[in-house]
Design a protein around this motif. Structure first.
Motif, mmCIF file in Angstrom:
data_model
loop_
_atom_site.group_PDB
_atom_site.id
_atom_site.type_symbol
_atom_site.label_atom_id
_atom_site.label_comp_id
_atom_site.label_asym_id
_atom_site.label_seq_id
_atom_site.Cartn_x
_atom_site.Cartn_y
_atom_site.Cartn_z
ATOM 1 N N UNK A 17 0.833 -1.205 0.000
ATOM 2 C CA UNK A 17 0.000 0.000 0.000
ATOM 3 C C UNK A 17 0.864 1.250 0.000
ATOM 4 N N UNK A 18 1.954 1.225 0.758
ATOM 5 C CA UNK A 18 2.860 2.383 0.808
ATOM 6 C C UNK A 18 3.430 2.691 -0.575
ATOM 7 N N UNK A 19 3.723 1.658 -1.343
ATOM 8 C CA UNK A 19 4.247 1.869 -2.691
ATOM 9 C C UNK A 19 3.204 2.547 -3.583
ATOM 10 N N UNK A 20 1.941 2.177 -3.400
ATOM 11 C CA UNK A 20 0.876 2.835 -4.159
ATOM 12 C C UNK A 20 0.803 4.310 -3.780
ATOM 13 N N UNK A 21 0.883 4.580 -2.473
ATOM 14 C CA UNK A 21 0.859 5.969 -2.028
ATOM 15 C C UNK A 21 2.050 6.748 -2.580
ATOM 16 N N UNK A 25 -0.985 7.398 -7.089
ATOM 17 C CA UNK A 25 -2.107 7.028 -7.956
ATOM 18 C C UNK A 25 -2.760 5.758 -7.420
ATOM 19 N N UNK A 26 -3.795 5.909 -6.557
ATOM 20 C CA UNK A 26 -4.455 4.729 -6.000
ATOM 21 C C UNK A 26 -5.533 4.142 -6.897
ATOM 22 N N UNK A 27 -5.876 4.850 -7.974
ATOM 23 C CA UNK A 27 -6.924 4.362 -8.866
ATOM 24 C C UNK A 27 -6.455 3.207 -9.723
ATOM 25 N N UNK A 243 -5.006 0.155 -5.116
ATOM 26 C CA UNK A 243 -4.844 -0.130 -3.690
ATOM 27 C C UNK A 243 -5.256 -1.567 -3.379
ATOM 28 N N UNK A 244 -6.431 -1.938 -3.862
ATOM 29 C CA UNK A 244 -6.918 -3.303 -3.640
ATOM 30 C C UNK A 244 -6.031 -4.307 -4.366
ATOM 31 N N UNK A 245 -5.653 -3.970 -5.585
ATOM 32 C CA UNK A 245 -4.836 -4.892 -6.377
ATOM 33 C C UNK A 245 -3.475 -5.122 -5.726
ATOM 34 N N UNK A 246 -2.896 -4.082 -5.145
ATOM 35 C CA UNK A 246 -1.599 -4.229 -4.488
ATOM 36 C C UNK A 246 -1.690 -5.212 -3.328
#
Length: 372
Positions: A17-21, A25-27, A243-246
């Motif tokens: 999740x941190x990598x997404x942040x 781009x969380x979409x 986010x969910x995919x990560x």
């Protein structure tokens, strides 16, 4: 209280999740594509068949909707099913044709389904109760022979297989759930697998505002005016996000360990409860199934007293799924003796990979101490 269900989430999921942040781009983006590809590889399907969506319920609504059903057509559904599956059929305008289930496995047998098939039947929508449906191949053959679409509601069957093939890949369509109660959890979310490419494209368009995906994809467009949108159909925004995919990508790497732990718990339950004369255990599943529910059966009054006995000791139990024919919305005049017997005698005990040995011991001791 010992819960019925509990996800396993930890530092690896937090790092993802941190990598997404960090990417800001969380979409929907590259992680969703990677998750669809990894999920397809895990179940032995083609990545082009997959669509990540907001929930299994949304997936069921969308796949039923593209079958172009009408009030004159029927969809077969076992009366012990997820209520959202019934809602999806009702929303499509089709008639719901409920069928009975085997009272021990709580799944419909092929003969239940074959008896219900008519010229108006367009689809069969099946749950894999408890993570198993040992005769799924026979149902798939029956559906193919009668030219009926087979939809597998695989929400309970993640990680399970039958004769080497993953549940969710026997039918024309499979739909999975990743909510907080499931074996693989992304908080919420779902996955659709559709064998037919044309049908898959129709669903894809419906979950992306008619085939229009805003966001990062516009930056890669070759159009001179990439902001000019032209949807091909009506649709809504139902895509899974990065986010969910990560989280899902991490969970996929851990899922086999989750399944192993659940199987250990099942073996402990079976060994401890085998000698209790008033308790009936579930039939042994095929060795490739991934246990999602563990259930015991007893006469109604004993079952109910056992449930209260365990709740008083902070052990939560329940019954799923309440028969549709016993609800006001889906009641009909049919007879469902197998489902009625199952609903009146079955109790689900806690089963998840976070159960410690001491948790299992506490559950076993509490059941064994009960005096009917």
């Amino acid at each position: 209280m010992i819960r019925m269900f509990q996800p396993t989430l930890g530092p690896d999921e937090l790092s993802a999740i941190a990598e997404v942040f960090a990417d800001n781009w969380p979409g929907p983006g590259p992680r969703l594509k990677a998750f669809e590809k990894a999920f397809a590889a895990y179940i032995g399907a083609e990545s082009e068949q997959m669509i990540g969506v907001t929930s299994c319920t949304e997936g069921l609504f969308q796949v039923v909707a593209v079958l172009d059903l009408s009030p004159s057509t029927e969809v077969i559904l076992p009366t012990i099913s997820f209520i959202g599956a019934a809602h999806a059929v009702r929303a499509s305008g089709a008639r719901l044709r409920l069928v009975d289930v085997d009272p021990l496995t709580l799944n419909p047998r092929p003969e239940h389904i074959e008896k219900a098939l008519t010229a108006q039947t367009k689809a069969i929508l099946l749950l894999h109760f408890g993570g198993r449906l040992d005769w799924i191949q026979d149902v798939a053959k029956l559906a193919k022979a009668r030219n009926v679409v087979l939809i597998e509601d695989s929400a309970c069957a993640m990680g399970g297989r039958c004769n080497g093939d993953s549940y969710g890949t026997f039918g024309d369509i499979g739909v999975w759930s990743f909510d907080s109660m499931k074996l693989l959890s992304t908080g919420d979310g779902g996955m659709i697998r559709i064998r037919d490419e044309a049908l898959k494209q129709r669903v894809y368009h419906r979950v992306t505002l008619g085939g229009v995906r805003p966001g990062l994809e516009g930056a890669a467009s070759s159009s001179a005016r990439w902001w000019e949108l032209n949807p091909v159909c009506l649709g809504r925004w139902s895509s899974m996000n990065d986010l969910e995919a990560a989280i899902g990508l991490v969970q996929l790497q851990r899922i086999d360990g989750f399944i192993d732990r659940r199987r250990q718990v099942v073996r402990a339950y079976n060994s401890a409860f085998a000698g209790i004369p008033w308790l009936r255990l579930p039939p042994p599943p095929n060795e490739e199934s991934a246990p999602y529910f563990y259930w015991v059966q007893a006469p109604t009054d004993i079952r109910d007293k056992l449930a209260h006995h365990l709740r008083e000791r902070d052990i939560y139990t329940t019954f799923r799924y309440w028969p549709l024919h016993r609800t006001a919305l889906y009641a009909d005049s049919g007879l469902y003796p197998g489902a009625d017997l199952a609903a009146d005698t079955t109790l689900l005990l806690p089963l998840h990979q976070n159960l410690s040995d001491s948790d299992v011991h506490r559950i076993v001791e509490s059941v064994s101490a009960f005096k009917p």
